[in-house]
Design an enzyme around this catalytic site. Structure first.
Site: not given
Ligand code: UDP
Length: 219
Positions: A141-143, A161
């Site tokens: 997922e993101h980041d 994250n």
């Protein structure tokens, strides 16, 4: 001169990735006279593996082409690193392969040599190091920031994250809780996350964690 493509490793990992590589070759890297083979050092003589010629690395090196690209399809990350260094020394390029159903979103950076199996999703603003393996149905997922030679077995859920350091191995179906921008969840270098583990906090370098919530494995 024709291009030569290879899948390095003709065992489980390699045989599962060869069809993905062939499909990519036809769709994207299509070359009039290109060929694709398996490389496997267990072979003294050429063999036929699922209809493809398989040969050892010494033989592959002798093929007369200045343009060789190799996907290292071996789950063991130390072996991947050793082979990647040899390829670079020999002037052979690392090849990244992904399936038609692999989804890569915005601002994603993936270093050379990745194996992104069918149904893998890499979401936005993700950075990934060398020779990453993401097996069937895994997502990032993101980041997230993923180091070199990281390995995901099938269906890993890597939420937003999260930072995963070099050579970490994440087992089938593991779920890693999301971190925050100021405190990403960290999986340390060379850590192993067992099959089905639910990781809720940082995992130290070299640790082996299992269960829900994931805890260090008692030796
Ligand atoms: N292998 C190789 N060169 C090496 C190390 C391994 O060609 O330096 C080959 C090995 O002969 C085997 C494959 O890589 O065929 C690894 O297969 P394994 O079943 O151990 O793992 P997986 O396919 O799951 O990565």
């Amino acid at each position: 001169m024709s291009k030569v493509f290879a899948v390095y490793g003709a065992s489980g990992c390699g045989r599962s990735l060869m069809p993905v590589a062939v499909d990519q070759l036809q769709r994207i890297d299509d070359q009039e006279n290109s060929q694709i083979v398996f490389i496997d050092d267990a072979l003294d003589e050429d063999a036929n593996v699922n209809g493809y010629t398989a040969m050892n690395y010494a033989k592959f090196k002798n093929i007369n082409s200045d343009d060789k690209l190799v996907l290292i399809a071996i789950a063991n990350s130390s072996i991947r690193e050793k082979i990647a260094e040899q390829l670079v020394q020999d002037g052979i390029s690392l090849w990244t392969v992904k399936g038609t159903t692999t989804l890569i979103m915005d601002a994603v950076s993936i270093a050379a040599g990745a194996a992104l199996s069918p149904f893998v999703t890499i979401a936005a603003n993700v950075t990934i190091g060398k020779c990453f393996h993401a097996n069937l149905y895994s997502y990032v997922e993101h980041d997230c920031v993923i180091g070199d030679y990281v390995t995901f077995a099938p269906r890993v859920s890597c939420n937003g994250n999260i930072h995963i350091h070099d050579h970490a191995y994440i087992g089938t179906g593991a779920v890693i809780k999301q971190g925050t921008p100021d405190k990403p969840l960290i999986i340390g270098k060379g850590a192993i996350v067992g099959m089905g583990a639910v990781v809720t906090k940082d995992v130290p370098a070299g640790a082996v964690v299992v269960g829900n919530p994931a805890r260090p494995l008692n030796k």
